[in-house]
Design an enzyme around this catalytic site. Structure first.
Site, PDB file in Angstrom:
ATOM      1  N   ASP A 328     -33.168 104.304   0.161  1.00 28.96           N
ATOM      2  CA  ASP A 328     -32.723 104.155  -1.130  1.00 28.96           C
ATOM      3  C   ASP A 328     -33.766 105.141  -1.907  1.00 28.96           C
ATOM      4  O   ASP A 328     -33.240 105.751  -2.695  1.00 28.96           O
ATOM      5  CB  ASP A 328     -32.940 102.930  -1.972  1.00 28.96           C
ATOM      6  N   ARG A 332     -41.674 103.788  -3.623  1.00 31.02           N
ATOM      7  CA  ARG A 332     -42.309 102.416  -3.903  1.00 31.02           C
ATOM      8  C   ARG A 332     -42.259 101.745  -2.659  1.00 31.02           C
ATOM      9  O   ARG A 332     -41.984 101.940  -1.532  1.00 31.02           O
ATOM     10  CB  ARG A 332     -41.405 101.986  -5.115  1.00 31.02           C
ATOM     11  N   GLU A 334     -40.634  99.727  -1.087  1.00 30.92           N
ATOM     12  CA  GLU A 334     -39.170  99.519  -0.523  1.00 30.92           C
ATOM     13  C   GLU A 334     -38.783 100.536   0.406  1.00 30.92           C
ATOM     14  O   GLU A 334     -39.097 100.428   1.451  1.00 30.92           O
ATOM     15  CB  GLU A 334     -38.251  99.597  -1.859  1.00 30.92           C
ATOM     16  N   ASP A 341     -26.101 102.701  -0.968  1.00 36.62           N
ATOM     17  CA  ASP A 341     -26.525 103.913  -1.501  1.00 36.62           C
ATOM     18  C   ASP A 341     -26.037 105.058  -0.792  1.00 36.62           C
ATOM     19  O   ASP A 341     -25.530 106.006  -1.370  1.00 36.62           O
ATOM     20  CB  ASP A 341     -28.367 103.989  -1.477  1.00 36.62           C
ATOM     21  N   TRP A 403     -21.497  97.990   0.033  1.00 37.00           N
ATOM     22  CA  TRP A 403     -22.882  97.790   0.857  1.00 37.00           C
ATOM     23  C   TRP A 403     -22.235  97.600   2.250  1.00 37.00           C
ATOM     24  O   TRP A 403     -22.478  98.527   3.182  1.00 37.00           O
ATOM     25  CB  TRP A 403     -23.807  96.786   0.488  1.00 37.00           C
ATOM     26  N   GLU A 618     -32.838 106.850 -10.337  1.00 33.15           N
ATOM     27  CA  GLU A 618     -32.257 105.460  -9.839  1.00 33.15           C
ATOM     28  C   GLU A 618     -31.318 105.041 -10.737  1.00 33.15           C
ATOM     29  O   GLU A 618     -30.151 104.637 -10.588  1.00 33.15           O
ATOM     30  CB  GLU A 618     -33.188 104.327  -9.409  1.00 33.15           C
ATOM     31  N   HIS A 639     -33.649 108.819  -6.305  1.00 34.63           N
ATOM     32  CA  HIS A 639     -32.687 108.020  -5.553  1.00 34.63           C
ATOM     33  C   HIS A 639     -31.289 108.675  -5.633  1.00 34.63           C
ATOM     34  O   HIS A 639     -31.011 109.269  -6.473  1.00 34.63           O
ATOM     35  CB  HIS A 639     -32.399 106.604  -6.552  1.00 34.63           C
TER      36      HIS A 639
HETATM   37  C1  BGC Z   1     -32.199  99.346  -4.072  1.00 35.73           C
HETATM   38  C2  BGC Z   1     -30.929  99.914  -4.409  1.00 35.73           C
HETATM   39  C3  BGC Z   1     -30.137  98.834  -3.589  1.00 35.73           C
HETATM   40  C4  BGC Z   1     -30.393  97.767  -4.268  1.00 35.73           C
HETATM   41  C5  BGC Z   1     -29.106  96.759  -4.129  1.00 35.73           C
HETATM   42  C6  BGC Z   1     -32.522  98.137  -4.603  1.00 35.73           C
HETATM   43  O1  BGC Z   1     -33.781  97.776  -4.679  1.00 35.73           O
HETATM   44  O2  BGC Z   1     -33.169 100.365  -4.506  1.00 35.73           O
HETATM   45  O3  BGC Z   1     -30.781 101.366  -4.208  1.00 35.73           O
HETATM   46  O4  BGC Z   1     -28.902  99.266  -3.331  1.00 35.73           O
HETATM   47  O5  BGC Z   1     -31.545  97.138  -4.154  1.00 35.73           O
HETATM   48  O6  BGC Z   1     -29.758  95.346  -4.323  1.00 35.73           O
END
Ligand code: BGC
Length: 763
Positions: A328, A332, A334, A341, A403, A618, A639
């Site tokens: 994504d 960060r 994550e 995405d 998703w 994003e 993003h």
């Molecule tokens: C991500 C997104 C993702 C989303 C869904 C985020 O933290 O960065 O791109 O699809 O969460 O909950």
């Protein structure tokens, strides 16, 4: 080991962690971050290197550095979790030696190997590295090495049996991650509070190469950030990732790069540079861009510089996030393989880069994790780290449209780009699990979202910063639109795979779902129960109406909603953004989409460009107009999801789309607009380069197309005079027709009646 007349020598290796192997002190191959990230409890890729030339007469040494990487380092969100796949780092290798004379010999990792710690004190994906150059045992990976007295001891290693590995050792279909570009610093300056900042002019993903010499034991830190906020390093969007590398100098001059981390950054805050003014010179720091080394296949440019910049930003965000997995974001705490995405970005990605090996490998992991413990719902992130976090465990496998739909749409995107139906066979079971058993349904077959609140049109600009799923469009309508689109795809995929029973079943299901959708959401004339850009676009795109009249009626309403409600600004999130342009084109309203695409005020695609963005953001306003970072959590500056607009740019402005999976038949039908006077796009298809290149000369539209050998093109010119389509074979062809370029921007169709009528003109 000692060798004699080696004909060929191969090193096979992989790790629990990330590794870099060397022979006689010289790095093996040009990969970085091997073995990459996969679902380590299922599949662990190994790498093969030809090391023949690195061997020498006499003694040879094979060495390996191993870091935590994705195996043991912190991963996840809200702080993440450590040791997701294991606590012990490990390395496994086998050297295969074939000789001019004599049988092949093998040398493998075993109890005889020894290990120690070196200069790399800590290394983590999110946090960065701490490297103490004083502690690097010089020549440790070369023959004849003896540890200095008092230096770190070398101990024998702990071994474990191959059988105890949870994963199967596999060969990855994806290319390795490599250093692919070097970017020079463009400015070194002090922030208002006196910090030293280096600007690379481009938000990128990778790390620094640092040339430095200073007093032994001196410490320098490098804090990586994507943006500045009021002139200072903007660390808040990093979500607790330190994104900081620390270098402790030895008495030697260093040319240093980190090894087992990566950062998303444009700016670096340097603390402790060992000169009197504390400022490095531009040439002391170089940014090294890294990503999975894919071949660039798609290109686009046109006469509008802002659109060109938007396209470049899309490409940079793809590069930054195609790093071992489709992530994504790259900066960060994550950096996960969020499925929604890539669902949105798939058509754009498969045009821009040859992604079939990379994405089909990731889809294998998706299927394995989806079916773990008898499951049927694809995880929200692949590899699935959320299910290992107590706080997310229950949410991680909740069914989510878009998703979860990646299980169907992405194999189709790959098949369309490559024509290789193997990806459809590979993923068919995964698709069926999701479609037939994973989606919670009401008795009429539509989604039952009561226990599954939807992320839906995630990050539509009206959603509050702290509640990004709470936008204006009904999440259930979004889920159901995609459900029918995916059911149609299941029918098409079943046809390709010669499965007549499934083809019939999915066709019947799609027909019945359409009827239920129409009852639930569509008025007799074609209005939609939810009156938003996304809610109107999805039924048009997925053909959910019972008649063309209804569809055109919805198209007119969509234009009205865009023009009079939004004043050509965007109001869509992850669901609507990729499709609103296609929906408008499908109802003959491309010119209105040009007005949206060229809008510059927030929220719009060009607003970030006007704010100096060099990657896709994003959220539409990750940076607010006053230069402060949006107070919400979702404020990455890299993003790719909203970059899914690239697909419309290629297909409609450039006019190039494949008409038959694998590009054996193409359709070239550019629709000019927006005052654009030329555009060109090309795709390096499985048959060769196919391109569309047009310009307007006075009142004549000229189109030059290149059609590769053994393929055919249907060409349609944007002339009002004729609807005629032409068929051409391979070769270069030139067409022209009369074309009147209209004044741009068009005059408002309504005037002072609206309070802010002027807005309409401000693109
Ligand atoms: C991500 C997104 C993702 C989303 C869904 C985020 O933290 O960065 O791109 O699809 O969460 O909950």
């Amino acid at each position: 080991m000692v060798h004699n007349r080696v004909k060929k020598a191969w090193l096979y290796a992989t790790a629990h962690g990330v590794y870099e192997a060397s022979v006689n002190g010289e790095k093996v191959g040009d990969h970085i971050l091997d073995p990459g990230w996969s679902s380590y409890n299922h599949r662990l890729p190994y790498q093969t290197f030809d090391i023949t030339k690195q061997l020498q007469e006499g003694e040879n040494v094979v060495g390996a550095m191993v870091g935590e990487g994705w195996w043991a380092g912190r991963l996840g969100i809200h702080g993440g979790t450590r040791n997701i796949w294991g606590e012990d780092l490990g390395f496994i290798a086998q050297i295969q030696l074939s000789f001019e004379d004599g049988p092949t010999e093998y040398v493998a990792t075993d109890q005889e190997w020894t290990a120690s710690v070196g200069g790399l004190i800590t290394s983590e994906i999110y946090n960065g590295e701490l490297y103490d150059a004083r502690r690097e045992p010089q020549g440790w990976a070369k023959p004849g090495f003896e540890p200095e007295v008092g230096a770190e001891a070398w101990a024998s290693v702990k071994t474990t049996s191959l059988e105890s590995l949870a994963a199967t050792l596999v060969v990855s279909q994806a290319p390795p991650v490599r250093r692919v570009q070097e970017v020079e610093a463009v400015a070194v300056f002090r922030s208002p509070s006196g910090k030293v900042l280096v600007d690379f002019g481009q938000n990128l993903v990778g790390w620094l190469r640092v040339a430095v010499q200073g007093p032994e034991g001196h410490t320098i830190t490098f804090q990586h950030v994507e943006v500045l906020e009021h002139g200072e390093a903007g660390t808040r969007p990093l979500w607790g990732a330190d994104a900081k590398d620390t270098l402790i100098l030895s008495s030697r001059a260093e040319l240093w790069e980190p090894t087992f981390t990566y950062h998303g950054f444009r700016y670096v805050e340097v603390t402790g540079w060992p000169t009197t003014d504390g400022m490095p010179a531009l040439q002391d720091l170089t940014a090294i861009v890294i990503h999975t080394d894919l071949e660039k296949t798609g290109h686009f440019s046109c006469s509008e510089p802002l659109l060109n910049k938007l396209h470049q930003n899309i490409v940079w965000s793809m590069r930054g996030n195609f790093l071992s997995i489709p992530s994504d974001c790259p900066q960060r705490g994550e950096r996960l393989g969020w499925t929604g995405d890539i669902q949105a970005f798939g058509p754009t990605a498969t045009y821009l880069y040859e992604s079939s090996g990379f994405l089909s490998d990731w889809l294998k992991d998706l299927a394995l994790e989806q079916h773990e413990d008898g499951g049927v719902v694809p995880p929200l992130v692949v590899p699935d780290v959320l299910c290992k976090m107590p706080v997310f465990k229950t949410r991680a496998k909740k069914a989510q449209a878009i998703w979860g739909d990646v299980a169907v749409s992405l194999p189709w995107d790959l098949y369309s780009a490559s024509g290789d139906s193997a990806i459809l066979s590979q993923q068919y079971e995964s698709m069926q699990s999701w479609m037939d058993r994973g989606i919670p349904r009401k008795s009429n077959g539509l989604w039952d979202t009561s226990n599954h609140p939807q992320l839906a049109d995630w990050l539509d600009p009206s959603a509050p910063p702290d509640d990004p799923g709470n936008g204006v469009t009904d999440g259930e309508l979004v889920a159901n639109s995609f459900l029918i689109g995916m059911t149609d795809l299941m029918a098409r995929i079943s046809a390709v795979l010669s499965k007549p029973c499934e083809l019939k079943r999915y066709n019947e299901a799609a027909a019945s779902l359409r009827i239920e959708f129409q009852k639930e959401y569509i008025t007799q004339n074609g209005r939609i129960a939810c009156d938003t850009q996304t809610a109107l676009s999805l039924p048009i795109h997925f053909s959910l109406f019972s008649s063309d009249a209804q569809k055109l009626h919805a198209g007119k309403r969509l234009v009205e909603v865009i023009r009079s409600k939004a004043r050509f600004k965007i109001t869509t999130g992850f669901a609507g953004t990729p499709l609103v342009g296609h929906a408008l084109t499908a109802v003959g309203e491309s010119q209105n989409f040009y007005r949206m695409l060229l809008h510059r005020k927030n929220p719009s695609w060009l607003y970030p460009v006007t704010m100096g963005a060099t990657t896709m953001w994003e959220r539409w306003d990750s940076m607010l107009p006053d230069g402060s970072i949006n107070p919400g959590m979702m404020t990455s500056f890299n993003h790719y999801a909203l970059g899914s607009i690239g697909d419309w740019m290629h297909k409609v402005i450039g006019g190039l789309r494949c008409d038959e999976p694998g590009w054996r038949r193409v359709r070239i039908a550019p629709i000019p607009g927006g005052g654009i006077s030329f555009a060109k796009t090309s795709f390096n298809s499985p048959y060769g380069l196919v391109s569309s290149d047009w310009h307007i000369e006075g009142d004549v539209f000229v189109l030059v197309v290149k059609v590769p050998p053994n393929t055919f093109a249907t060409v349609k010119l944007p002339s009002d005079a004729t609807e005629e389509e032409m068929e051409v074979g391979s070769g270069t062809h030139r067409f022209q027709c009369s074309y009147l370029m209209l004044e741009w921007p068009p005059k408002p169709t309504y005037g002072a009646f609206y309070r802010n009528a002027g807005d309409d003109d401000e693109l």
